[in-house]
Design an enzyme around this catalytic site. Structure first.
Site, PDB file in Angstrom:
ATOM      1  N   GLU A 104      -9.329   4.398  -2.782  1.00 11.46           N
ATOM      2  CA  GLU A 104      -9.849   4.595  -1.423  1.00 11.46           C
ATOM      3  C   GLU A 104     -10.074   6.081  -1.115  1.00 11.46           C
ATOM      4  O   GLU A 104     -10.889   6.399  -0.255  1.00 11.46           O
ATOM      5  CB  GLU A 104      -8.971   3.913  -0.376  1.00 11.46           C
ATOM      6  N   GLU A 140     -11.412  -6.479   2.754  1.00 12.23           N
ATOM      7  CA  GLU A 140     -10.229  -6.071   3.524  1.00 12.23           C
ATOM      8  C   GLU A 140     -10.528  -6.124   5.020  1.00 12.23           C
ATOM      9  O   GLU A 140     -11.621  -5.760   5.459  1.00 12.23           O
ATOM     10  CB  GLU A 140      -9.827  -4.634   3.164  1.00 12.23           C
ATOM     11  N   ASP A 142     -14.109   3.437  -0.258  1.00 17.12           N
ATOM     12  CA  ASP A 142     -14.401   3.278   1.165  1.00 17.12           C
ATOM     13  C   ASP A 142     -15.886   3.645   1.325  1.00 17.12           C
ATOM     14  O   ASP A 142     -16.288   4.750   0.962  1.00 17.12           O
ATOM     15  CB  ASP A 142     -13.520   4.211   1.994  1.00 17.12           C
ATOM     16  N   GLU A 150      -0.795  -0.742  -4.549  1.00 18.93           N
ATOM     17  CA  GLU A 150      -2.012   0.006  -4.211  1.00 18.93           C
ATOM     18  C   GLU A 150      -1.768   1.496  -4.034  1.00 18.93           C
ATOM     19  O   GLU A 150      -0.798   1.904  -3.396  1.00 18.93           O
ATOM     20  CB  GLU A 150      -2.594  -0.567  -2.918  1.00 18.93           C
ATOM     21  N   ASP A 184       0.861  -1.185   0.000  1.00 18.44           N
ATOM     22  CA  ASP A 184       0.000   0.000   0.000  1.00 18.44           C
ATOM     23  C   ASP A 184       0.896   1.233   0.000  1.00 18.44           C
ATOM     24  O   ASP A 184       1.659   1.457   0.942  1.00 18.44           O
ATOM     25  CB  ASP A 184      -0.888  -0.013   1.256  1.00 18.44           C
ATOM     26  N   HIS A 198     -12.310  -0.349   0.596  1.00 14.29           N
ATOM     27  CA  HIS A 198     -11.290  -0.057   1.605  1.00 14.29           C
ATOM     28  C   HIS A 198     -11.956  -0.104   2.986  1.00 14.29           C
ATOM     29  O   HIS A 198     -13.042   0.469   3.185  1.00 14.29           O
ATOM     30  CB  HIS A 198     -10.726   1.344   1.350  1.00 14.29           C
TER      31      HIS A 198
HETATM   32  C1  LIG Z   1      -1.823   1.251   5.823  1.00 12.24           C
HETATM   33  C2  LIG Z   1      -2.262   2.403   4.962  1.00 12.24           C
HETATM   34  O1  LIG Z   1      -1.267   3.364   4.918  1.00 12.24           O
HETATM   35  C3  LIG Z   1      -3.552   3.046   5.437  1.00 12.24           C
HETATM   36  O2  LIG Z   1      -3.418   3.453   6.769  1.00 12.24           O
HETATM   37  C4  LIG Z   1      -4.719   2.110   5.307  1.00 12.24           C
HETATM   38  C5  LIG Z   1      -5.018   1.841   3.884  1.00 12.24           C
HETATM   39  O3  LIG Z   1      -4.723   2.595   2.990  1.00 12.24           O
HETATM   40  C6  LIG Z   1      -5.697   0.601   3.517  1.00 12.24           C
HETATM   41  O4  LIG Z   1      -6.155  -0.123   4.407  1.00 12.24           O
HETATM   42  O5  LIG Z   1      -5.799   0.330   2.332  1.00 12.24           O
HETATM   43 MG   LIG Z   2      -4.889   1.640   0.988  1.00 13.15          MG
END
Ligand SMILES: C[C@H](O)[C@H](O)CC(=O)C(=O)O
Ligand SMILES: [Mg+2]
Length: 394
Positions: free
Chosen positions: A268, A338, A291, A240, A214, A318
């Site tokens: 997201e 997820e 999301d 991602e 990510d 997301h």
């Molecule tokens: C981990 C990522 O930086 C963020 O906090 C969460 C995310 O983007 C995701 O779950 O996809």
């Molecule tokens: Mg992400």
């Protein structure tokens, strides 16, 4: 039932986890060194709280009906969202029939176009929309997934997002998505360290477990292409959110550049059918990740998902906890979901919006049966131990 109307809309804020899952205490993996668009400034590189990732906090929207039933939902929007709900959006709900969700959404969106369209305004509209679906489900005595047409499979399967894919594998998840630590400002040395970390994780999880990176909007096309090329032989399943959300042209180029078989995921931080239409028509990615609490809510996600289906794109929302679970179980083009590991060390499964919700279901061995979602509305309650404040009234 059709006579039930909306009596009152209320907006609250709460700090410490919940829908603003970045609002965690120091030492949490989610606040470690993670590559972000701010990483080019060394003073904002070592953790994300330094540039204010946790400033918003959680917005709780409650919608009370004339029969006394209360629907609610949570999203990331804090005090600004509370203002928008109380001082602007409530007028489009109060007095209306609880079934008029489509019309209420349209009025909220069009009335906020002059300052909205994306970002916190759409997060807020999403929160209101989800509260309306929760209310409708509760009044009808049906889970939201049934209102959406019913489950297309018996269970959900999850990949885990967190710092420890190796532990996620042992917990039964189908894959692990890690935050990328180093961005372009750290040059070739950072790129090598990103690849070394992936290699190390690959050696721990074996060849069959999905591993993903990510990149949280932090790269440029050149860096993302080089990362994808280096990660290909280490079996990276997807890259991602490699680029800033507005760089549709860059995403299209990246999708052409990545090695065959590697997926490009994003979305997201995208919102509404119009934002996702751009991603699809410009062939920016393979998988979209709206999301549910940020893209416009369930009402908008229905449209985004149908558009994605017609473009042969998968929809893997997301985060968004129950709001995502109730949707994903109803859609053929959402084959898995997820799960964000919110334990500070990513070493155990805790509810994604902990501690704000009670009865929030969690995967067991990386799976969740549809029966875990068989409660009216979204099937969750607010934890009375979390202190809510109502900064505005109308
Ligand atoms: C981990 C990522 O930086 C963020 O906090 C969460 C995310 O983007 C995701 O779950 O996809
Ligand atoms: Mg992400």
């Amino acid at each position: 039932m059709t006579d039930v109307t909306i009596k009152q809309v209320r907006a609250y804020t709460v700090r410490g986890g919940g829908a603003d899952y970045h609002d965690q205490s120091e030492g949490h993996w989610i606040d470690g060194q993670i590559s972000t668009p701010m990483s080019k400034y060394p003073e904002y590189r070592m953790n994300r709280r330094s540039f204010g990732l946790n400033v918003l906090g959680t917005l709780v929207v409650e919608v009370e009906a004339s029969d006394g039933t209360v629907g609610f939902a949570v999203t990331t929007a804090g005090e600004i969202g509370a203002f928008i709900v109380e001082r602007h959006l409530a007028r489009f709900l109060e007095g209306r029939k609880i079934t008029e969700i489509e019309k209420m959404w349209d009025q909220m969106f069009n009335a906020t176009l002059f300052y909205g369209r994306k970002g916190i305004v759409i997060n807020t509209i999403s929160g209101v929309d989800l509260a309306l679906w929760d209310l409708l489900g509760k009044v009808r005595g049906e889970p939201v997934h049934e209102l959406l047409g019913g489950a297309v499979r018996d269970e959900l399967q999850f990949y885990a997002t967190g710092a420890r894919p190796d532990l996620a594998r042992d917990m039964g998840f189908i894959g692990g998505k890690m935050p990328l630590a180093h961005g372009p400002a750290e040059g070739n040395e950072g790129l090598t360290r990103n690849l070394e970390h992936l290699a190390e994780m690959r050696s721990r999880v074996g060849d069959d477990f999905w591993l993903m990176y990510d990149c949280w909007m932090s790269l440029d096309v050149n860096y993302a292409t080089r990362l994808a090329q280096g990660a290909s032989e280490l079996g990276l399943k997807w890259i991602e959110e490699a680029l800033p959300p507005d760089d549709y042209w860059g995403y299209a180029e990246l999708k052409r550049n990545v090695p065959k078989g590697m997926l490009v995921n994003t979305g997201e931080h995208e919102a509404t059918r119009w934002g996702f239409r751009l991603l699809m028509e410009m062939d920016c990615c393979d998988v979209i990740q709206p999301d549910v609490g940020w893209c416009g809510g369930v009402t908008e996600l229905i449209k985004i998902s149908a558009l994605a289906d017609a473009h042969n794109k998968l929809v893997v929302p997301h985060g968004s906890s129950v709001y995502s679970y109730h949707f994903v179980i109803t859609r053929h083009n959402s084959p898995f979901a997820e799960f964000l590991m919110m334990a500070p060390k990513a070493d155990e499964v805790v509810p994604m919006f902990h501690p704000l919700l009670l009865d929030e279901p969690v995967p067991s061995h990386g799976r969740m049966s549809v029966s875990a979602l068989d409660k009216p509305g979204f099937g969750v309650r607010l934890n009375p131990e979390c202190e809510l404040s109502r900064p505005y009234t109308h």
